[in-house]
Design a protein around this motif. Structure first.
Motif, mmCIF file in Angstrom:
data_model
loop_
_atom_site.group_PDB
_atom_site.id
_atom_site.type_symbol
_atom_site.label_atom_id
_atom_site.label_comp_id
_atom_site.label_asym_id
_atom_site.label_seq_id
_atom_site.Cartn_x
_atom_site.Cartn_y
_atom_site.Cartn_z
ATOM 1 N N VAL A 53 153.375 20.344 -56.555
ATOM 2 C CA VAL A 53 152.120 19.944 -55.917
ATOM 3 C C VAL A 53 151.507 21.116 -55.153
ATOM 4 C CG1 VAL A 53 151.087 18.449 -54.153
ATOM 5 C CG2 VAL A 53 152.747 17.511 -55.768
ATOM 6 N N SER A 54 152.370 21.852 -54.441
ATOM 7 C CA SER A 54 151.859 22.978 -53.660
ATOM 8 C C SER A 54 151.263 24.049 -54.569
ATOM 9 C CB SER A 54 152.972 23.579 -52.807
ATOM 10 O OG SER A 54 153.920 24.237 -53.614
ATOM 11 N N ASP A 55 151.942 24.329 -55.704
ATOM 12 C CA ASP A 55 151.411 25.310 -56.653
ATOM 13 C C ASP A 55 150.056 24.888 -57.187
ATOM 14 O OD1 ASP A 55 153.641 26.835 -56.286
ATOM 15 O OD2 ASP A 55 154.661 26.155 -58.111
ATOM 16 N N HIS A 56 149.922 23.595 -57.488
ATOM 17 C CA HIS A 56 148.663 23.079 -58.023
ATOM 18 C C HIS A 56 147.542 23.251 -57.015
ATOM 19 C CE1 HIS A 56 145.867 20.546 -60.219
ATOM 20 N NE2 HIS A 56 145.659 19.850 -59.096
ATOM 21 N N PHE A 57 147.804 22.862 -55.768
ATOM 22 C CA PHE A 57 146.768 22.963 -54.751
ATOM 23 C C PHE A 57 146.486 24.420 -54.384
ATOM 24 C CE2 PHE A 57 147.533 18.460 -54.181
ATOM 25 C CZ PHE A 57 146.274 17.976 -53.836
ATOM 26 N N THR A 58 147.542 25.245 -54.441
ATOM 27 C CA THR A 58 147.334 26.675 -54.159
ATOM 28 C C THR A 58 146.373 27.298 -55.171
ATOM 29 O OG1 THR A 58 149.520 26.901 -53.173
ATOM 30 C CG2 THR A 58 148.461 28.916 -53.945
ATOM 31 N N ASN A 59 146.594 26.970 -56.468
ATOM 32 C CA ASN A 59 145.717 27.495 -57.518
ATOM 33 C C ASN A 59 144.321 26.895 -57.440
ATOM 34 O OD1 ASN A 59 147.776 29.081 -58.572
ATOM 35 N ND2 ASN A 59 148.524 27.439 -59.900
ATOM 36 N N LEU A 60 144.253 25.633 -57.009
ATOM 37 C CA LEU A 60 142.973 24.943 -56.972
ATOM 38 C C LEU A 60 142.079 25.461 -55.865
ATOM 39 C CD1 LEU A 60 141.368 22.631 -58.315
ATOM 40 C CD2 LEU A 60 142.336 21.087 -56.589
ATOM 41 N N PHE A 61 142.675 25.701 -54.711
ATOM 42 C CA PHE A 61 141.871 26.069 -53.543
ATOM 43 C C PHE A 61 142.014 27.540 -53.156
ATOM 44 C CE2 PHE A 61 142.737 21.494 -53.021
ATOM 45 C CZ PHE A 61 141.435 21.024 -52.963
ATOM 46 N N SER A 62 142.798 28.326 -53.925
ATOM 47 C CA SER A 62 142.993 29.733 -53.569
ATOM 48 C C SER A 62 141.679 30.502 -53.683
ATOM 49 C CB SER A 62 144.030 30.380 -54.491
ATOM 50 O OG SER A 62 144.110 31.763 -54.227
ATOM 51 N N PRO A 63 141.351 31.318 -52.703
ATOM 52 C CA PRO A 63 140.106 32.096 -52.739
ATOM 53 C C PRO A 63 140.265 33.415 -53.497
ATOM 54 C CG PRO A 63 141.199 32.445 -50.651
ATOM 55 C CD PRO A 63 142.067 31.478 -51.419
ATOM 56 N N TYR A 64 141.420 33.604 -54.141
ATOM 57 C CA TYR A 64 141.697 34.886 -54.794
ATOM 58 C C TYR A 64 141.486 34.798 -56.309
ATOM 59 C CZ TYR A 64 143.572 36.402 -50.336
ATOM 60 O OH TYR A 64 143.706 36.730 -49.011
ATOM 61 N N VAL A 65 141.035 35.921 -56.883
ATOM 62 C CA VAL A 65 140.751 36.028 -58.321
ATOM 63 C C VAL A 65 141.683 37.079 -58.908
ATOM 64 C CG1 VAL A 65 138.976 36.544 -60.046
ATOM 65 C CG2 VAL A 65 138.342 35.430 -57.899
ATOM 66 N N GLU A 66 142.113 36.863 -60.155
ATOM 67 C CA GLU A 66 142.984 37.802 -60.845
ATOM 68 C C GLU A 66 142.337 38.280 -62.147
ATOM 69 O OE1 GLU A 66 146.739 36.008 -61.566
ATOM 70 O OE2 GLU A 66 147.309 35.903 -59.435
ATOM 71 N N ILE A 67 142.477 39.573 -62.437
ATOM 72 C CA ILE A 67 142.040 40.155 -63.712
ATOM 73 C C ILE A 67 143.230 40.903 -64.298
ATOM 74 C CG2 ILE A 67 140.436 41.703 -64.889
ATOM 75 C CD1 ILE A 67 138.488 41.369 -62.612
ATOM 76 N N ASN A 139 155.713 43.376 -73.454
ATOM 77 C CA ASN A 139 154.321 43.749 -73.218
ATOM 78 C C ASN A 139 154.068 43.918 -71.724
ATOM 79 O OD1 ASN A 139 153.599 43.701 -75.933
ATOM 80 N ND2 ASN A 139 153.135 41.519 -75.886
ATOM 81 N N ARG A 140 153.231 44.885 -71.392
ATOM 82 C CA ARG A 140 152.926 45.161 -69.984
ATOM 83 C C ARG A 140 151.431 44.969 -69.716
ATOM 84 N NH1 ARG A 140 154.650 50.849 -68.135
ATOM 85 N NH2 ARG A 140 153.340 51.458 -69.904
ATOM 86 N N TYR A 141 151.124 44.617 -68.483
ATOM 87 C CA TYR A 141 149.716 44.561 -68.072
ATOM 88 C C TYR A 141 149.616 44.774 -66.572
ATOM 89 C CZ TYR A 141 150.570 39.674 -66.596
ATOM 90 O OH TYR A 141 151.058 38.538 -65.987
ATOM 91 N N TYR A 142 148.470 45.311 -66.160
ATOM 92 C CA TYR A 142 148.190 45.464 -64.735
ATOM 93 C C TYR A 142 147.393 44.243 -64.271
ATOM 94 C CZ TYR A 142 149.894 50.148 -63.790
ATOM 95 O OH TYR A 142 150.707 51.229 -63.573
ATOM 96 N N LYS A 143 147.847 43.653 -63.151
ATOM 97 C CA LYS A 143 147.161 42.487 -62.582
ATOM 98 C C LYS A 143 146.436 42.922 -61.314
ATOM 99 C CE LYS A 143 149.548 39.255 -60.480
ATOM 100 N NZ LYS A 143 150.441 38.100 -60.250
ATOM 101 N N LEU A 144 145.135 42.707 -61.312
ATOM 102 C CA LEU A 144 144.301 43.035 -60.159
ATOM 103 C C LEU A 144 143.961 41.747 -59.425
ATOM 104 C CD1 LEU A 144 142.452 44.867 -58.435
ATOM 105 C CD2 LEU A 144 140.677 44.550 -60.177
ATOM 106 N N THR A 145 144.267 41.669 -58.122
ATOM 107 C CA THR A 145 143.987 40.482 -57.310
ATOM 108 C C THR A 145 143.035 40.868 -56.185
ATOM 109 O OG1 THR A 145 146.222 39.660 -57.754
ATOM 110 C CG2 THR A 145 145.019 38.614 -55.957
ATOM 111 N N PHE A 146 142.013 40.037 -55.971
ATOM 112 C CA PHE A 146 141.033 40.304 -54.912
ATOM 113 C C PHE A 146 140.403 38.983 -54.464
ATOM 114 C CE2 PHE A 146 139.129 40.723 -59.068
ATOM 115 C CZ PHE A 146 137.970 39.959 -58.988
#
Length: 470
Positions: A53-67, A139-146
């Motif tokens: 539940v916490s993960d769901h609400f964290t993703n739902l209301f998180s103000p952060y974006v990932e690329i 596989n590798r990738y860079y994750k940008l969070t802002f």
């Protein structure tokens, strides 16, 4: 992110419950064990539910974006990934707790770079976080969070800044590399197609032993090509250039390629066709090469599919089966030409394609016609002009009158076929001690021996012809 951190302690709580249960197993009687076990299982289920539940609400209301910036897109390398990696490594190391030290060349000092999975960066007062992620398949990738409120700044300005800055650092610190292709059995999800080492061949056009006029012509052509982006765009052609190097062994074909790479600071991709199964693999390999590179296929005459024998082979197949005998599990001439001169030639910019051969007459005319191989460069036997360059390189002798033995050597070179490599071998210092007189005498002796042998062979050929027609 703070809400997610508040639930991060649940993992440690679960670990504590498992430790408690192990202790209970040793102390309490069986009927109490069953009761306590049921209680702990119920508590564990509640914690797992709360975590979900916490993960769901964290993703739902998180103000952060990932690329995410993956290392590769199917079979093509993502240039943004290497630019980001270079940019992050160049960030200040004075506050970093994890560093990586390397020394590219013995003449250069030790280079320290950041070696952290997570890096914080600040751009125009906005905090961003970078993280390198490695998936289970490698596989590798860079994750940008802002923060979402900085979306416009990050997507329109910051990402472009990082990529441009990274690419400029790559160009500034670029080390030329020599690549060779791996067998397809070693490819992993479209990666690991090429392996490479640092290329440190010292060859240059200044030390290249060949006719000065021909050398200047090649040099001017290469420089014009490297500066020709707008020109190729204007005329509507792919930004590529083809060079065919032909001549006897030891005349400097490989050295010429090395000089090209050092002049333009291009990587070399040495394509080993015997390790390529079919045209599909060839296409994947060639599209995985980078721009600003030289793609080399040495001794192309050794491949039967690319020689004049191909026509005889096809005619023989038609006579035997009434149709073309096409091997779908082999590299064909049409497959190679499709990349050199076909629609796939536009996949990538600023590439040079070089073929080398010891036997020009064996090659299929379709492979070497003008327009595919733009310059045909003959690297012939050693001339007197080429010898003077070698004498300057090895013995520090400069000019026509640098030594009295030059005249005798000039006469012998006009009458004898000898490769520059054979001449250079005689000029090489013994035990690092240069002896000019001895080295030149060795050259003269070698020339005289070769002259006698060549004269003897010519006489034998004449006698053989006389017997055939006499």
């Amino acid at each position: 992110m703070m809400m997610g951190d508040s639930f991060g302690s649940m993992g440690s709580s679960m670990a504590s419950l498992f430790f408690l249960w192990a202790t209970i197993q040793q102390i309490f009687p069986n009927h109490l064990k069953i009761t306590i076990k049921e209680f702990l299982l119920s508590l564990f289920q509640q914690l797992c539910f709360a975590q979900r539940v916490s993960d769901h609400f964290t993703n739902l209301f998180s103000p952060y974006v990932e690329i995410n910036f993956p290392e590769s897109d199917k079979y093509s390398f993502n240039q943004a990934f290497s630019a980001i990696e270079t940019y992050l490594e160049s960030k200040s190391t004075d506050k970093s707790k994890r560093l990586r030290g390397s020394q590219v060349k013995e003449s250069k000092g030790l280079v320290l770079k950041r070696n952290e999975a997570k890096v914080r960066d600040v751009y125009e007062g906005v905090n961003v976080w970078w993280e390198i992620v490695v998936e289970t398949d490698g596989n590798r990738y860079y994750k940008l969070t802002f923060h979402n409120r900085a979306r416009s700044l990050i997507t329109n300005s910051y990402v472009k800044h990082v990529v441009q800055e990274g690419k400029s650092i790559i160009v500034k610190n670029k080390q030329t590399r020599l690549f060779t292709n791996n067998p397809s059995s070693q490819w992993v999800f479209g990666q690991n197609m090429w392996r490479s080492i640092e290329f440190e061949h010292p060859a240059s056009f200044e030390t290249l032993a060949m006719d000065p006029k021909k050398k200047e012509e090649i040099l001017s052509d290469l420089i014009a090509f490297s500066n020709g982006k707008e020109y190729y765009k204007k005329i509507g052609k792919a930004w590529k250039r083809g060079y065919l190097l032909y001549g006897p062994p030891g005349t400097g074909k490989s050295t010429m390629i090395s000089a090209m790479a050092n002049l333009l600071n291009y990587n070399i991709y040495d394509l080993e066709l015997t390790a390529v199964k079919n045209n599909s693999e060839l296409k994947k390999l060639l599209t995985a090469t980078s721009s600003k590179s030289i793609i080399v296929i040495e001794d192309i005459d050794c491949s039967v599919e690319f020689t004049g024998n191909r026509i005889k082979k096809e005619n023989s197949s038609r006579e035997r089966y009434g149709k073309e005998d096409k091997d779908e599990n082999s590299v064909t001439l049409s497959g190679l030409l499709n990349f050199i001169d076909g629609i796939w030639s536009a996949c990538g910019q600023e590439r040079i394609v070089v073929f080398t051969t010891n036997h020009l007459e064996k090659l299929d005319p379709a492979l070497i016609r003008r327009g595919r191989m733009d310059m045909h460069i003959e690297l012939s036997y050693c001339t007197y002009e080429a010898f003077k360059i070698l004498a300057k390189n090895y013995l520090d002798l400069d000019g026509d009158e640098a030594h009295p033995l030059f005249r005798e050597i000039k006469t012998l070179l006009e009458e004898t076929m000898i490769s520059p490599a054979d001449v250079a071998e005689n000029l090489m210092a013994r035990n690092h001690q240069i002896n000019v007189e001895k080295s030149l005498r060795l050259v003269i002796n070698t020339l005289e021996e070769k002259k006698d042998n060549q004269k003897s062979q010519q006489e034998k050929k004449k006698q053989k012809k006389f017997k055939m027609f006499g």
